[in-house]
Write a protein that holds these residues in place. Sequence first.
Motif, PDB file in Angstrom:
ATOM      1  N   TYR A 273       9.695  14.540   3.111  1.00 17.77           N
ATOM      2  CA  TYR A 273       9.142  13.455   2.309  1.00 17.77           C
ATOM      3  C   TYR A 273       7.847  13.849   1.583  1.00 17.77           C
ATOM      4  N   PHE A 274       7.575  15.137   1.510  1.00 21.14           N
ATOM      5  CA  PHE A 274       6.330  15.574   0.885  1.00 21.14           C
ATOM      6  C   PHE A 274       6.223  15.165  -0.587  1.00 21.14           C
ATOM      7  N   GLU A 275       7.371  14.959  -1.235  1.00 16.82           N
ATOM      8  CA  GLU A 275       7.320  14.522  -2.642  1.00 16.82           C
ATOM      9  C   GLU A 275       6.656  13.157  -2.774  1.00 16.82           C
ATOM     10  N   LEU A 276       6.625  12.410  -1.693  1.00 15.24           N
ATOM     11  CA  LEU A 276       6.008  11.083  -1.729  1.00 15.24           C
ATOM     12  C   LEU A 276       4.529  11.126  -1.361  1.00 15.24           C
ATOM     13  N   TYR A 277       4.023  12.331  -1.095  1.00 18.53           N
ATOM     14  CA  TYR A 277       2.698  12.416  -0.501  1.00 18.53           C
ATOM     15  C   TYR A 277       1.588  11.826  -1.373  1.00 18.53           C
ATOM     16  N   ARG A 278       1.704  12.001  -2.691  1.00 14.69           N
ATOM     17  CA  ARG A 278       0.670  11.424  -3.562  1.00 14.69           C
ATOM     18  C   ARG A 278       0.615   9.909  -3.413  1.00 14.69           C
ATOM     19  N   ALA A 279       1.785   9.293  -3.395  1.00 14.56           N
ATOM     20  CA  ALA A 279       1.843   7.844  -3.221  1.00 14.56           C
ATOM     21  C   ALA A 279       1.324   7.448  -1.842  1.00 14.56           C
ATOM     22  N   VAL A 280       1.627   8.284  -0.845  1.00 11.29           N
ATOM     23  CA  VAL A 280       1.161   8.020   0.519  1.00 11.29           C
ATOM     24  C   VAL A 280      -0.371   8.009   0.558  1.00 11.29           C
ATOM     25  N   ARG A 281      -0.977   9.020  -0.047  1.00  7.92           N
ATOM     26  CA  ARG A 281      -2.448   9.104  -0.047  1.00  7.92           C
ATOM     27  C   ARG A 281      -3.059   7.932  -0.814  1.00  7.92           C
ATOM     28  N   GLN A 282      -2.373   7.508  -1.868  1.00  6.44           N
ATOM     29  CA  GLN A 282      -2.925   6.453  -2.708  1.00  6.44           C
ATOM     30  C   GLN A 282      -2.798   5.077  -2.059  1.00  6.44           C
ATOM     31  N   TYR A 283      -1.639   4.810  -1.428  1.00  6.37           N
ATOM     32  CA  TYR A 283      -1.370   3.456  -0.949  1.00  6.37           C
ATOM     33  C   TYR A 283      -1.532   3.274   0.558  1.00  6.37           C
ATOM     34  N   LEU A 284      -1.076   4.232   1.353  1.00  6.58           N
ATOM     35  CA  LEU A 284      -1.154   4.055   2.799  1.00  6.58           C
ATOM     36  C   LEU A 284      -2.545   4.332   3.360  1.00  6.58           C
ATOM     37  N   SER A 285      -3.440   4.856   2.541  1.00  6.96           N
ATOM     38  CA  SER A 285      -4.808   5.094   3.016  1.00  6.96           C
ATOM     39  C   SER A 285      -5.635   3.816   2.987  1.00  6.96           C
ATOM     40  N   ALA A 286      -5.150   2.807   2.282  1.00  7.25           N
ATOM     41  CA  ALA A 286      -5.908   1.556   2.185  1.00  7.25           C
ATOM     42  C   ALA A 286      -5.833   0.800   3.504  1.00  7.25           C
ATOM     43  N   PRO A 287      -6.974   0.418   4.078  1.00  7.01           N
ATOM     44  CA  PRO A 287      -6.946  -0.336   5.337  1.00  7.01           C
ATOM     45  C   PRO A 287      -6.392  -1.737   5.098  1.00  7.01           C
ATOM     46  N   PRO A 288      -5.746  -2.336   6.111  1.00  6.68           N
ATOM     47  CA  PRO A 288      -5.175  -3.672   5.932  1.00  6.68           C
ATOM     48  C   PRO A 288      -6.219  -4.773   5.895  1.00  6.68           C
ATOM     49  N   SER A 289      -7.449  -4.441   6.260  1.00  2.00           N
ATOM     50  CA  SER A 289      -8.512  -5.447   6.183  1.00  2.00           C
ATOM     51  C   SER A 289      -9.829  -4.778   5.839  1.00  2.00           C
ATOM     52  N   SER A 290     -10.725  -5.596   5.299  1.00  2.00           N
ATOM     53  CA  SER A 290     -12.050  -5.086   4.927  1.00  2.00           C
ATOM     54  C   SER A 290     -13.098  -5.539   5.934  1.00  2.00           C
ATOM     55  N   VAL A 291     -12.642  -5.809   7.175  1.00  2.00           N
ATOM     56  CA  VAL A 291     -13.562  -6.308   8.210  1.00  2.00           C
ATOM     57  C   VAL A 291     -14.792  -5.408   8.391  1.00  2.00           C
ATOM     58  N   PRO A 292     -14.619  -4.072   8.551  1.00  2.00           N
ATOM     59  CA  PRO A 292     -15.817  -3.245   8.781  1.00  2.00           C
ATOM     60  C   PRO A 292     -16.838  -3.329   7.651  1.00  2.00           C
ATOM     61  N   SER A 293     -16.359  -3.277   6.401  1.00  2.00           N
ATOM     62  CA  SER A 293     -17.307  -3.331   5.285  1.00  2.00           C
ATOM     63  C   SER A 293     -17.916  -4.725   5.150  1.00  2.00           C
ATOM     64  N   LYS A 294     -17.126  -5.762   5.439  1.00  2.00           N
ATOM     65  CA  LYS A 294     -17.667  -7.125   5.401  1.00  2.00           C
ATOM     66  C   LYS A 294     -18.769  -7.290   6.446  1.00  2.00           C
ATOM     67  N   ARG A 295     -18.507  -6.754   7.645  1.00  2.00           N
ATOM     68  CA  ARG A 295     -19.487  -6.874   8.720  1.00  2.00           C
ATOM     69  C   ARG A 295     -20.778  -6.136   8.363  1.00  2.00           C
ATOM     70  N   LEU A 296     -20.626  -4.954   7.772  1.00  2.00           N
ATOM     71  CA  LEU A 296     -21.799  -4.176   7.383  1.00  2.00           C
ATOM     72  C   LEU A 296     -22.608  -4.923   6.323  1.00  2.00           C
TER      73      LEU A 296
END
Length: 305
Positions: A273-296
Amino acid sequence: MKRAARVSQINDIDGNIHQLQLCIRAALAIDENISLLLAKCKQIATHFNHSIIAQSELKGFQERLGLPLLSVIQECPTRWNSMFNMIQRLIEIKDAIVLYTSQHTNLPQFTPNDWLQLESCATILKPFEEATKTMNPKYKTKFFNEITKESIESELISLRQDQEGHGAQAQPQIQSFEHDVIQHNQHNQHFHHTDTETLPSTSSGANFSTGRFLQSMLSEMLASAPNGDDEESPIAPIDRFLILKSLIINYIKEKRIGLQEDSLLWWKINPKYFELYRAVRQYLSAPPSSVPSKRLFSGAGLVYD
């Protein structure tokens, strides 16, 4: 933030934790008795938040009762789980609160039934607080309807076709990916084992069972069939479009990894699945919540004030 994304013509979706919190608030607002009880809690929390004298007096009651010296937590609509935290804290220092409010009749008075309702409310909200901390992007298309799934597949194929002219970059991408995995593994050698051991630890048996239930529920979602059609044969690729479509569909059909399994390691041992790696880095790297940054951000605001 939504308007900025739309004006910039950037595709976006709401964060799943945000949606979860909206559901919680809507559910609490439906019950008039709960709404009135929460209003009492907010009034008391605001009272202590605005008065150093009140805080000092409450601390005196806690010392006399042998309770831990804990401050009342103020609920904030933009601070996720703060409603639960406020209720939980009031329950923890219940006796001191009862003594204080009995001497300040201008404040709301809690009846024994009120405290029972607050305890029930805290029990109900606890799994959602846990979910806010533990949700991750391992669920693939689990929570999308069929139309959204099709749209996602089309977007990924289009994205990958746009990148076709950069074929020479494929090997550096893989090397970069393996570098990420090595760095990740080195970090986990120090922390992963400890984190796993301390995961179930809680302050009470009730909390432990609630946490275990949540872990079981999330694990079950990951273990369930991705799209309910796993028995279908993989698509036979004919042209470039179908090759990419086949790759994406076959990836989605892969069994979801477990809650405690390492996502980066999965990608390392599945090079097909390495052909999908660019999309993986772009989309799956996003956290499902912004709790840590909101707390900071929220913490910085408190310090500034």
